[in-house]
Write an enzyme that holds these catalytic residues in place. Structure first.
Site, PDB file in Angstrom:
ATOM      1  N   GLY A 164       0.695   5.395   1.158  1.00  0.00           N
ATOM      2  CA  GLY A 164       0.014   6.465   1.871  1.00  0.00           C
ATOM      3  C   GLY A 164       0.655   7.805   1.568  1.00  0.00           C
ATOM      4  N   THR A 165       0.201   8.831   2.270  1.00  0.00           N
ATOM      5  CA  THR A 165       0.715  10.173   2.033  1.00  0.00           C
ATOM      6  C   THR A 165       2.203  10.263   2.302  1.00  0.00           C
ATOM      7  OG1 THR A 165      -1.425  11.064   2.713  1.00  0.00           O
ATOM      8  CG2 THR A 165       0.424  12.601   2.633  1.00  0.00           C
ATOM      9  N   ASP A 170      -5.474   9.017  14.602  1.00  0.00           N
ATOM     10  CA  ASP A 170      -5.675   8.857  13.161  1.00  0.00           C
ATOM     11  C   ASP A 170      -6.581   7.662  12.885  1.00  0.00           C
ATOM     12  OD1 ASP A 170      -5.413   9.473  10.475  1.00  0.00           O
ATOM     13  OD2 ASP A 170      -3.619   8.270  10.209  1.00  0.00           O
ATOM     14  N   GLY A 219       0.823  -1.204   0.000  1.00  0.00           N
ATOM     15  CA  GLY A 219       0.000   0.000   0.000  1.00  0.00           C
ATOM     16  C   GLY A 219       0.857   1.254   0.000  1.00  0.00           C
ATOM     17  N   VAL A 251       4.198   0.792   2.151  1.00  0.00           N
ATOM     18  CA  VAL A 251       4.256  -0.438   2.941  1.00  0.00           C
ATOM     19  C   VAL A 251       4.498  -1.612   2.002  1.00  0.00           C
ATOM     20  CG1 VAL A 251       3.048  -1.935   4.572  1.00  0.00           C
ATOM     21  CG2 VAL A 251       2.689   0.539   4.654  1.00  0.00           C
ATOM     22  N   LYS A 257       7.446  -0.529   6.555  1.00  0.00           N
ATOM     23  CA  LYS A 257       6.908   0.797   6.243  1.00  0.00           C
ATOM     24  C   LYS A 257       8.093   1.736   6.061  1.00  0.00           C
ATOM     25  CE  LYS A 257       3.220   2.505   8.325  1.00  0.00           C
ATOM     26  NZ  LYS A 257       2.240   3.057   7.364  1.00  0.00           N
TER      27      LYS A 257
END
Length: 507
Positions: free
Chosen positions: A82-83, A195, A80, A87, A102
């Site tokens: 993210g901002t 979050d 994945g 990952v 990560k």
């Protein structure tokens, strides 16, 4: 580019990247029988023997020289993006331990303060060890900032719910209890999440909820203020706390977003709406104008509906005061639901007929013995009697049937860039259990197989496997016991949609 590279150059790139040794490349060439081979033959063999993954091969063909290792961890796949981080699924080259890595995205590594914060916040997460929190194992700053975590077989709750559209109340409440158990534990250690959202809850292959990204919510470029940065990790919290008039980092803010997650699971939509516009996300009206959940789901148990709406109170004093209090309340509701105290929808009735009973009524415009014409089905089943039964019944109706006992070996027959060996796959859980489910879910996650129709056979008592199955319009479940005609109808729908109407076939 891949069209400008020779097999010899690819072999050297593999060696230079540290993915294989020279002797392994020589053994590969020996198996091919000649050094003068086509690039496609070499890449196909590398994938078929599991010496490389598609992710590694794509990078090698593009000439990427780095990004194959983080410390001792060899990257297998991108999981994945993210901002701030990516990952990966990775394996420890020394002991074979699978982890998630990560890594801070390249454009943020030049910000010294941000990289140090990434490491600092990651180390906070090292302290948390709870079944409902994904554990962080190690955090490194140099040469590239990264951390390693447990690799969870499953998918995040946003993807899980998107496929299901919405979840049954009992399943949604079980995941909510898992979330709250993790929050209550973290609260005892002086931590809030900051979050909470659907994508930061992972759902395991057994249907358990696990929280990820504890300690990373404060990550943002140096000098930015939480409510001004537009940081997607914090802006929803900033908007809520501005609207409700509480101090920054009020622990009850986490509880509000637990409520938004539960609302989303039960209805299939977010109570706050989906927007990336910064001003809309900070708007007070966004948190005031929430539709009562019963307007979308009028048949919810009253106490569950009340629990959801209490968590979404704008006045923080009207919510639960602590994660532990909310967990205890949720647990009491769940116990009553599991005991049947609340009115729950009845599960779809399973056919009482044994497999192989009457086969009339398949909707098709073609003769029964031609239903599977020019179609190949792969059957993954370990029990010989079941293999023989299904193979013979499907062959009778025109299908070509490939039978495998090993799910991993079966799905690895589908190699990217090569003709697919079957038009659809049947995964049988009654005898193979979780191995079949894992293969079914992985088959749906791979880029080159995710669009191939698949059927998961389950015993209707295998409730954990049913909950963990990752489904879509062309990835479906059939419960045992059942009739072969039900399987035939499903195969017609998935493999020959043009024939799935009209008069019933003779059978």
């Amino acid at each position: 580019m891949s069209d400008a590279i020779t097999p010899e150059q690819l072999g050297q790139r593999i060696i230079d990247a540290g993915l294989l040794e020279a002797r392994q490349i020589d053994a590969l060439r020996a198996e091919l029988g000649t050094r003068d081979v086509a690039l496609a033959d070499m890449t196909s063999l590398l994938l078929r023997k599991d010496l490389l993954t598609n992710f590694q091969l794509d990078r090698l063909l593009k000439g990427e020289k780095g990004g194959y290792f983080y410390g001792d961890y060899k990257v297998l796949y991108l999981v994945g993006t993210g901002t701030f981080a990516r990952v990966y699924r990775a394996v420890n080259a020394k002991n074979g331990h699978i982890v998630a890595v990560k890594s801070l995205r390249k454009r943020f590594r030049e910000d010294k303060a941000m990289t140090e914060q990434f490491v600092r916040e990651g180390k906070v997460g090292l302290k948390l060890r709870h079944p409902s929190i994904v554990p962080i194992y190690e955090v490194e700053l140099l040469p590239t900032p990264y951390l390693t975590m447990e690799f969870v077989e499953g998918r995040n709750l946003r993807e899980f719910t998107r496929v299901r559209k919405k979840l049954e109340p009992l399943e949604a409440m079980r995941i909510t209890v898992d979330i709250l158990a993790g929050l209550a534990y973290a609260s005892e250690h002086g931590m809030t999440h900051r979050d909470l959202k659907m994508s930061n809850v992972l759902v395991t292959s057994r249907g358990k909820g696990k929280l990820v990204d504890f300690g990373l919510a404060g990550l943002q470029p140096a000098g930015a203020k939480e409510d001004e940065s537009g940081n997607p990790r914090t802006i929803d919290y900033a908007g809520l706390e501005r609207a409700s008039g509480v101090r920054n980092n009020d622990p009850r803010s986490d509880l509000y977003f637990v409520g938004t997650i539960l609302y989303n699971m039960l209805t299939g939509v977010s109570p706050l709406g989906d927007t990336k516009d910064r001003m809309q996300r900070l708007s007070t009206a966004r948190y005031q104008n929430i539709k009562p959940i019963t307007s979308l789901e009028p048949n919810l148990p009253p106490r569950l509906a009340s629990f959801v709406m209490r968590s979404l109170e704008l006045n923080a004093d009207k919510r639960h005061s602590t994660a532990k209090e909310m967990y205890d309340d949720a647990k009491r509701i769940l116990v009553k639901m599991e005991a049947g105290d609340f009115s729950e929808p009845e599960p779809a009735a399973a056919s009482s007929a044994a497999l192989g009973a009457g086969e009339q009524g398949v909707a098709a415009k073609i003769p029964s013995d031609q239903e599977g014409a020019n179609r190949t089905v792969m059957l993954i089943e370990s029990k010989i009697e079941m293999q023989d039964l299904l193979r013979e019944r499907l062959k009778k109706h025109g299908y070509r049937v490939l039978v495998f006992s090993d799910p991993v070996r079966a799905i690895n027959r589908f190699v990217d860039g090569e003709p697919k060996p079957a038009d659809g796959v049947i995964f049988c859980c009654p005898n193979l259990g979780e191995d079949a489910l894992t293969a079914f879910n992985e088959f749906g996650a791979r880029a080159h197989t995710k669009d191939i129709p698949a059927v998961l056979f389950v015993d209707n008592k295998q409730t954990d496997l049913i909950r963990a199955a990752q489904l879509s319009d062309h990835r479906v479940i059939l419960s045992m016991p059942m009739r072969v005609r039900e399987l035939r109808e499903m195969l017609l729908k998935l493999l020959r949609p043009e024939a799935n109407s009209g008069a019933p076939a003779s059978g």
